[in-house]
Design a protein around this motif. Structure first.
Motif, short mmCIF file in Angstrom:
data_model
loop_
_atom_site.label_atom_id
_atom_site.label_comp_id
_atom_site.label_asym_id
_atom_site.label_seq_id
_atom_site.Cartn_x
_atom_site.Cartn_y
_atom_site.Cartn_z
N ILE A 120 0.87 -1.26 -0.01
CA ILE A 120 -0.02 -0.10 0.02
C ILE A 120 0.95 1.25 -0.10
O ILE A 120 1.74 1.39 0.91
N ALA A 121 0.69 2.16 -1.02
CA ALA A 121 1.29 3.31 -1.06
C ALA A 121 0.74 4.64 -0.43
O ALA A 121 1.24 5.44 0.10
N LYS A 122 -0.63 4.61 -0.79
CA LYS A 122 -1.53 5.87 -0.53
C LYS A 122 -2.84 5.38 -0.29
O LYS A 122 -3.28 4.35 -0.66
N THR A 123 -3.47 5.98 0.64
CA THR A 123 -4.84 5.97 1.00
C THR A 123 -5.56 7.01 0.73
O THR A 123 -5.35 8.30 1.46
N ALA A 124 -6.83 7.25 0.03
CA ALA A 124 -7.79 8.39 0.35
C ALA A 124 -8.87 8.02 1.17
O ALA A 124 -9.48 6.94 0.98
N SER A 140 -16.16 2.09 -10.34
CA SER A 140 -14.97 2.15 -11.36
C SER A 140 -14.00 3.18 -11.07
O SER A 140 -13.96 4.26 -10.98
N SER A 141 -12.80 2.78 -11.83
CA SER A 141 -11.49 3.60 -11.61
C SER A 141 -10.93 3.69 -13.19
O SER A 141 -10.96 2.58 -13.81
N HIS A 142 -10.66 4.74 -13.60
CA HIS A 142 -9.99 4.98 -15.02
C HIS A 142 -8.89 6.08 -14.89
O HIS A 142 -9.25 6.90 -14.23
N CYS A 143 -7.89 5.74 -15.34
CA CYS A 143 -6.86 7.02 -15.53
C CYS A 143 -7.03 7.61 -16.74
O CYS A 143 -7.61 7.14 -17.68
N LEU A 144 -6.80 9.32 -16.67
CA LEU A 144 -7.14 9.83 -17.74
C LEU A 144 -5.75 10.10 -18.48
O LEU A 144 -4.59 10.35 -17.60
N GLY A 145 -5.90 10.74 -19.53
CA GLY A 145 -4.50 11.29 -20.39
C GLY A 145 -4.24 12.66 -19.84
O GLY A 145 -3.00 12.74 -19.93
N SER A 146 -4.77 12.87 -18.96
CA SER A 146 -4.42 14.37 -18.28
C SER A 146 -3.44 13.99 -17.16
O SER A 146 -2.88 15.12 -16.66
N GLY A 147 -3.51 13.01 -16.58
CA GLY A 147 -2.61 12.60 -15.53
C GLY A 147 -3.65 12.23 -14.26
O GLY A 147 -2.94 11.95 -13.04
N ASP A 148 -4.73 12.76 -14.31
CA ASP A 148 -5.79 12.40 -13.24
C ASP A 148 -6.11 11.16 -13.03
O ASP A 148 -6.23 10.29 -14.05
N ILE A 166 -15.46 11.35 -9.43
CA ILE A 166 -14.27 12.32 -8.50
C ILE A 166 -12.96 12.18 -9.03
O ILE A 166 -12.56 11.08 -9.65
N LEU A 167 -12.43 13.00 -9.37
CA LEU A 167 -11.00 13.29 -9.83
C LEU A 167 -10.04 13.32 -8.63
O LEU A 167 -10.11 14.09 -7.62
N PHE A 168 -8.88 12.49 -8.92
CA PHE A 168 -7.83 12.27 -7.90
C PHE A 168 -6.46 12.69 -8.60
O PHE A 168 -6.47 12.48 -9.74
N ASP A 169 -5.44 13.30 -7.81
CA ASP A 169 -4.01 13.60 -8.55
C ASP A 169 -3.50 12.27 -8.02
O ASP A 169 -3.86 11.31 -7.59
N GLN A 170 -2.09 12.23 -8.79
CA GLN A 170 -1.28 11.11 -8.53
C GLN A 170 -0.92 10.86 -7.23
O GLN A 170 -0.39 9.52 -6.86
N ASP A 171 -1.04 11.63 -6.35
CA ASP A 171 -0.89 11.42 -4.79
C ASP A 171 -2.15 10.93 -4.19
O ASP A 171 -2.18 10.94 -2.82
N LEU A 172 -3.34 10.64 -4.80
CA LEU A 172 -4.56 10.30 -4.56
C LEU A 172 -5.17 11.39 -3.55
O LEU A 172 -5.92 11.11 -2.63
N LYS A 173 -5.00 12.67 -3.80
CA LYS A 173 -5.41 13.75 -3.24
C LYS A 173 -6.77 14.09 -4.01
O LYS A 173 -6.74 14.31 -5.20
#
Length: 473
Positions: A120-124, A140-148, A166-173
């Motif tokens: 486990i690296a991060k938790t929201a 469902s979860s999908h990665c976006l071309g924008s990086g979100d 819901i949008l999350f950044d790569q740090d799961l914020k």
């Protein structure tokens, strides 16, 4: 190629196009599968399964990563990056995103440092997600071309149905919701920027579906609508009410070739496959292209058993469509070379409530290719219980992996023995030329034999991506 098997020629994650993955992708060697605890005193965990036939631990669970909390109900999963950002060399597929339907928590699991033993690296946390968005029951979860990273939500923390993303950044914020517009219910989604579209589907009210399935509640508590969104403006452009032929539309798939403005959704309760496509006026239209009869029975809760489509997949060459009928018990393959006119290719029976020697008497409505009530197969001494549910295809389309748990409360209602005995992972060999499905008699992973007792296995993911997590732009 990087350590995790997911970088290609100094480019970003994944593959340049679907046929690149289909023709040049490596054979799967490990898979990640959530293990849901049917008991409330232990946390769910992520299993690493050995799929390498040359390995001494082939077809075994080789690692277990417990989550940090109980009662999560892990379900679907996705990635922090996939083929949608293949052109970005700064991106890597390194985190498996695990939304929890039950708790509203999200785990990001590091699969790159040691692919066979992720951590486990991060938790929201649900409190932070709900404070920022007012949403829960994540799916469902999908990665976006924008990086979100985008995750669908199915309700409010109180359990009222609502669909949003819901949008999350790569740090799961948490960055907020993708749109200010909501739908009546939420579930799955698939986007295709080349056509400036996203399509989303519906399950129902969390307060209702988390208790099990009550057919009387379908009109008031379950969905029947596909929603089409303007990808750039993040607004609804069209909603199509599918009605009686499209009750509870769940898994949604575009064709992989991004120039194709068409795809399919499996309507679970109606048990039909519905094609969506753009017409000449730039509007989306739907049509039932695979219609399945319900099976007439006696000694069951209803006079008919719906096949109940719970998962669909499209091979990376867009040649075959697969779907699972969780209640009836069959897994089906259709040739979709002509997407508007799918042709039946093969069927295999892997359990279900419709079976020879069972308590339910079948009086009619079996598929035309199955004139007799099917006898349940055995694999390595195990009679297959439950029905085929989540399915995942190898990149080359030659192997199909199958688990049999749908959702813990529904498992308990329809297949109570699964709660006691645990679920399984099967492998189906696929004829990719003429079509055909054959059960591998030497592959069976018994999740009833887990060290801390039986667990319920759900979605299958490979470290390098697959045909239900990667999207090409």
């Amino acid at each position: 190629m990087g350590k995790g098997g997911n970088d290609c020629c100094c480019r970003g994650p994944g593959y340049a196009n679907p046929l690149d993955a289909f023709r040049n992708g490596p054979r799967e060697k490990i898979a990640y599968i959530p293990a849901v605890q049917p008991r409330t005193d232990k946390p769910d965990y992520l299993m690493t399964v050995d799929l390498d036939p040359h390995s001494s631990t082939y077809s075994q669970v080789i690692h277990r990563l417990p989550m940090t909390h109980k009662n999560d109900e892990l379900h679907h999963s996705g990635w922090n990056a996939c083929s949608s950002c293949h052109d970005d060399s700064s991106r890597t597929r390194s985190l498996l995103i695990l939304p929890a339907v039950g708790s509203g928590r999200i785990y990001a699991v590091d699969t790159a440092t040691d692919p066979k033993a992720p951590r486990i690296a991060k938790t929201a946390e649900p409190e932070d997600i709900q404070k920022a968005t007012g949403l829960a029951y994540l799916h469902s979860s999908h990665c976006l071309g924008s990086g979100d990273i985008m995750v669908s939500a199915m309700g409010t923390p109180e359990g009222k149905g609502v669909g949003n993303f819901i949008l999350f950044d790569q740090d799961l914020k948490v960055k907020g919701t993708w749109t200010d517009t909501t739908t009546e219910y939420g579930y799955d989604f698939w986007y295709q920027p080349r056509h400036n579209v996203m399509v989303s589907s519906q399950w129902g009210d969390p307060l209702e579906f988390t208790k099990g399935f009550n057919p009387a509640k379908v009109p008031s508590s379950y969905g029947d609508t596909l929603t089409f969104w303007d990808w750039q403006k993040r607004t609804i452009t069209q909603q199509i009410k599918l009605g009686a032929e499209g009750l509870i539309p769940l898994e949604t798939r575009f064709l992989h070739e991004p120039s194709q403005a068409q795809g399919y959704v499996g309507a679970a309760l109606s048990s039909n496959v519905i094609r969506f496509s753009k017409d000449g006026s730039d509007k989306w239209e739907t049509s039932v292209v695979i219609k399945q009869p319900w099976t007439k029975v006696e000694n069951w809760v209803l006079p008919e058993v719906p096949p109940l489509i719970t998962d669909i997949l499209i091979s990376l060459d867009d040649k075959f469509l697969y779907f699972s009928n969780w209640l009836r018990g069959d897994l089906v393959q259709y040739d979709i070379s002509d997407p508007a006119n799918p042709k039946f290719a093969s069927r295999i029976w892997l359990g279900g409530v419709v079976k020879a020697g069972g308590p339910i008497k079948v009086t009619g409505g079996l598929p035309d290719d199955t004139p007799e009530i099917p006898t349940l197969p055995q694999v390595k001494g195990h009679t297959l219980e439950g029905g085929p549910q989540m399915i995942q295809l190898s990149l080359d389309g030659k192997r199909l992996y199958v688990t049999n748990s749908l959702f813990s409360s529904w498992d308990k209602q329809f297949y109570p023995d699964m709660i006691k005995q645990g679920s399984y992972l099967l492998q189906i060999d696929v004829d990719t030329d003429k079509g055909g499905l054959t059960l591998n008699p030497n592959f069976y992973i018994d999740f009833g034999a887990e060290p801390d007792g039986p667990v319920l296995a759900h979605e299958v993911r490979y470290p390098g991506g697959d045909c239900s997590s990667d999207i090409w732009l």
